[in-house]
Design a protein around this motif. Sequence first.
Motif, PDB file in Angstrom:
ATOM      1  N   TRP A 169       0.837  -1.202   0.000  1.00 45.42           N
ATOM      2  CA  TRP A 169       0.000   0.000   0.000  1.00 45.42           C
ATOM      3  C   TRP A 169       0.875   1.257   0.000  1.00 45.42           C
ATOM      4  O   TRP A 169       0.659   2.183  -0.788  1.00 45.42           O
ATOM      5  N   LEU A 170       1.871   1.275   0.890  1.00 42.10           N
ATOM      6  CA  LEU A 170       2.740   2.443   1.008  1.00 42.10           C
ATOM      7  C   LEU A 170       3.487   2.702  -0.293  1.00 42.10           C
ATOM      8  O   LEU A 170       3.579   3.851  -0.761  1.00 42.10           O
ATOM      9  N   GLU A 171       4.010   1.651  -0.886  1.00 40.81           N
ATOM     10  CA  GLU A 171       4.810   1.802  -2.101  1.00 40.81           C
ATOM     11  C   GLU A 171       3.999   2.400  -3.243  1.00 40.81           C
ATOM     12  O   GLU A 171       4.560   3.047  -4.133  1.00 40.81           O
ATOM     13  N   ASN A 172       2.694   2.213  -3.214  1.00 43.55           N
ATOM     14  CA  ASN A 172       1.835   2.720  -4.282  1.00 43.55           C
ATOM     15  C   ASN A 172       1.258   4.105  -4.001  1.00 43.55           C
ATOM     16  O   ASN A 172       0.490   4.624  -4.816  1.00 43.55           O
ATOM     17  N   GLN A 173       1.625   4.687  -2.871  1.00 46.23           N
ATOM     18  CA  GLN A 173       1.114   6.016  -2.550  1.00 46.23           C
ATOM     19  C   GLN A 173       1.940   7.095  -3.249  1.00 46.23           C
ATOM     20  O   GLN A 173       3.172   7.098  -3.158  1.00 46.23           O
ATOM     21  N   PRO A 174       1.290   8.026  -3.949  1.00 46.61           N
ATOM     22  CA  PRO A 174       2.032   9.116  -4.606  1.00 46.61           C
ATOM     23  C   PRO A 174       2.914   9.892  -3.632  1.00 46.61           C
ATOM     24  O   PRO A 174       4.022  10.307  -3.992  1.00 46.61           O
ATOM     25  N   ALA A 175       2.445  10.079  -2.400  1.00 46.58           N
ATOM     26  CA  ALA A 175       3.233  10.827  -1.416  1.00 46.58           C
ATOM     27  C   ALA A 175       4.552  10.120  -1.128  1.00 46.58           C
ATOM     28  O   ALA A 175       5.600  10.764  -0.991  1.00 46.58           O
ATOM     29  N   PHE A 176       4.504   8.788  -1.035  1.00 45.30           N
ATOM     30  CA  PHE A 176       5.738   8.035  -0.795  1.00 45.30           C
ATOM     31  C   PHE A 176       6.667   8.131  -1.999  1.00 45.30           C
ATOM     32  O   PHE A 176       7.881   8.324  -1.852  1.00 45.30           O
ATOM     33  N   ARG A 177       6.116   7.996  -3.180  1.00 46.06           N
ATOM     34  CA  ARG A 177       6.946   8.052  -4.387  1.00 46.06           C
ATOM     35  C   ARG A 177       7.644   9.402  -4.507  1.00 46.06           C
ATOM     36  O   ARG A 177       8.833   9.476  -4.838  1.00 46.06           O
ATOM     37  N   MET A 178       6.907  10.473  -4.235  1.00 45.17           N
ATOM     38  CA  MET A 178       7.519  11.805  -4.312  1.00 45.17           C
ATOM     39  C   MET A 178       8.588  11.976  -3.238  1.00 45.17           C
ATOM     40  O   MET A 178       9.637  12.586  -3.482  1.00 45.17           O
ATOM     41  N   ALA A 179       8.323  11.430  -2.049  1.00 47.19           N
ATOM     42  CA  ALA A 179       9.310  11.524  -0.972  1.00 47.19           C
ATOM     43  C   ALA A 179      10.588  10.792  -1.357  1.00 47.19           C
ATOM     44  O   ALA A 179      11.698  11.312  -1.177  1.00 47.19           O
ATOM     45  N   TYR A 180      10.443   9.595  -1.901  1.00 46.55           N
ATOM     46  CA  TYR A 180      11.618   8.798  -2.255  1.00 46.55           C
ATOM     47  C   TYR A 180      12.404   9.464  -3.379  1.00 46.55           C
ATOM     48  O   TYR A 180      13.638   9.503  -3.350  1.00 46.55           O
ATOM     49  N   GLU A 181      11.693  10.006  -4.339  1.00 46.56           N
ATOM     50  CA  GLU A 181      12.367  10.699  -5.440  1.00 46.56           C
ATOM     51  C   GLU A 181      13.087  11.950  -4.947  1.00 46.56           C
ATOM     52  O   GLU A 181      14.156  12.306  -5.452  1.00 46.56           O
ATOM     53  N   SER A 182      12.509  12.611  -3.945  1.00 43.89           N
ATOM     54  CA  SER A 182      13.140  13.828  -3.427  1.00 43.89           C
ATOM     55  C   SER A 182      14.459  13.524  -2.726  1.00 43.89           C
ATOM     56  O   SER A 182      15.290  14.417  -2.540  1.00 43.89           O
ATOM     57  N   LEU A 183      14.658  12.264  -2.332  1.00 44.80           N
ATOM     58  CA  LEU A 183      15.929  11.856  -1.731  1.00 44.80           C
ATOM     59  C   LEU A 183      17.003  11.630  -2.792  1.00 44.80           C
ATOM     60  O   LEU A 183      18.166  11.389  -2.460  1.00 44.80           O
ATOM     61  N   GLY A 184      16.599  11.691  -4.054  1.00 42.31           N
ATOM     62  CA  GLY A 184      17.539  11.418  -5.139  1.00 42.31           C
ATOM     63  C   GLY A 184      17.788   9.940  -5.328  1.00 42.31           C
ATOM     64  O   GLY A 184      18.804   9.537  -5.907  1.00 42.31           O
ATOM     65  N   LEU A 185      16.850   9.109  -4.841  1.00 41.26           N
ATOM     66  CA  LEU A 185      17.008   7.659  -4.921  1.00 41.26           C
ATOM     67  C   LEU A 185      16.019   7.082  -5.923  1.00 41.26           C
ATOM     68  O   LEU A 185      15.022   7.708  -6.269  1.00 41.26           O
TER      69      LEU A 185
ATOM     70  N   ARG B 129      12.009  18.015   2.412  1.00 41.55           N
ATOM     71  CA  ARG B 129      11.071  17.795   1.306  1.00 41.55           C
ATOM     72  C   ARG B 129      10.451  16.397   1.379  1.00 41.55           C
ATOM     73  O   ARG B 129       9.249  16.226   1.134  1.00 41.55           O
ATOM     74  N   ALA B 130      11.270  15.409   1.714  1.00 39.74           N
ATOM     75  CA  ALA B 130      10.736  14.049   1.849  1.00 39.74           C
ATOM     76  C   ALA B 130       9.710  13.993   2.978  1.00 39.74           C
ATOM     77  O   ALA B 130       8.638  13.385   2.832  1.00 39.74           O
ATOM     78  N   VAL B 131      10.031  14.628   4.103  1.00 38.50           N
ATOM     79  CA  VAL B 131       9.096  14.648   5.233  1.00 38.50           C
ATOM     80  C   VAL B 131       7.809  15.366   4.835  1.00 38.50           C
ATOM     81  O   VAL B 131       6.699  14.909   5.144  1.00 38.50           O
ATOM     82  N   PHE B 132       7.948  16.481   4.131  1.00 40.37           N
ATOM     83  CA  PHE B 132       6.777  17.243   3.686  1.00 40.37           C
ATOM     84  C   PHE B 132       5.871  16.370   2.813  1.00 40.37           C
ATOM     85  O   PHE B 132       4.645  16.367   2.979  1.00 40.37           O
ATOM     86  N   HIS B 133       6.461  15.632   1.885  1.00 45.28           N
ATOM     87  CA  HIS B 133       5.661  14.757   1.024  1.00 45.28           C
ATOM     88  C   HIS B 133       4.988  13.651   1.835  1.00 45.28           C
ATOM     89  O   HIS B 133       3.803  13.345   1.627  1.00 45.28           O
ATOM     90  N   LEU B 134       5.734  13.039   2.755  1.00 47.82           N
ATOM     91  CA  LEU B 134       5.175  11.939   3.543  1.00 47.82           C
ATOM     92  C   LEU B 134       4.036  12.402   4.448  1.00 47.82           C
ATOM     93  O   LEU B 134       3.141  11.614   4.778  1.00 47.82           O
ATOM     94  N   MET B 135       4.062  13.659   4.826  1.00 47.40           N
ATOM     95  CA  MET B 135       2.963  14.193   5.632  1.00 47.40           C
ATOM     96  C   MET B 135       1.663  14.248   4.833  1.00 47.40           C
ATOM     97  O   MET B 135       0.593  14.491   5.387  1.00 47.40           O
ATOM     98  N   GLY B 136       1.760  14.012   3.535  1.00 44.79           N
ATOM     99  CA  GLY B 136       0.569  13.972   2.692  1.00 44.79           C
ATOM    100  C   GLY B 136      -0.040  12.590   2.569  1.00 44.79           C
ATOM    101  O   GLY B 136      -1.014  12.406   1.823  1.00 44.79           O
TER     102      GLY B 136
END
Length: 274
Positions: A75-91, A236-243
């Motif tokens: 479920w988490l992996e498919n959340q847009p907020a998680f994807r944006m957070a992970y991308e913001s880490l440069g990973l 930025r990652a934290v901000f996205h995950l808060m969504g």
Amino acid sequence: MNSQMPTAEMLLLSANAYEHFRTCTADIIRQHALFQDSDAFRDTEPVKLARIYKTLFAQAWDQINVEFDLSALNWLENQPAFRMAYESLGLYQLTDDEDLARLEARIRRRRALRFSPWQIADLTGGYLRYMCGICLELYNYVTGRGVSATINGPVAIKRMTDLITEFQRLASEDFFPQESQKALLSHSNRLLDRLHRSDFLPSPVTRRNDRDLPARVVATGLIRLHLRHYGEGHKRAVFHLMGLPFIERLLEMRTIERLIKAEQERRTIRPRQK
């Protein structure tokens, strides 16, 4: 894609997934013939070891997915907020070839070491550890454990400290044999040291009990997660995950920045020494 929000129980199961994976991997490795022959292990080329490790990791992952409900990770992996957070880490998710090359490089860097099963398990799993950490913070949020720790934790620690201090006063009475006194004081000092270690119950950086407290607490937990794994708060990652859907109130970026600064300052304070 699983769009149904996981329950608290599902979140907790997924939060523990990495430890299950690590234990399962170590058990599988111990049973593998290669790791029962130190000469064969030492003589095996890193690229071959990397392929063997990947196979064992896949076996462990399949096994824990059978034994535990890890749907919260999906479920988490498919959340847009998680994807944006992970991308913001440069990973990004590695391809199989990239993952194999990275694993081989890690083996070469540590070739002189005699890997234990636990060390081998730790050669991979950074992505899984990150997701498990997020699931744990979400679990603390939805169950209220995070807020409870923030409000009640410091009071409980002070109470325990006072009780141990009183215990030490009584243990120092002259009628106790000297060896008994030493033993009692030694054990109680260890308890005090443990209570005041920064990782026992991290001091809250926010205690104002208003309607935003749960959001600030989960944001602080996510900040600590990023500091542990990546050495930075990653606002930025934290901000996205808060969504993520669980979290009812968003925080402004400047609030997250203040929380990161407060957490960094907290970490510079040396733990209490006895």
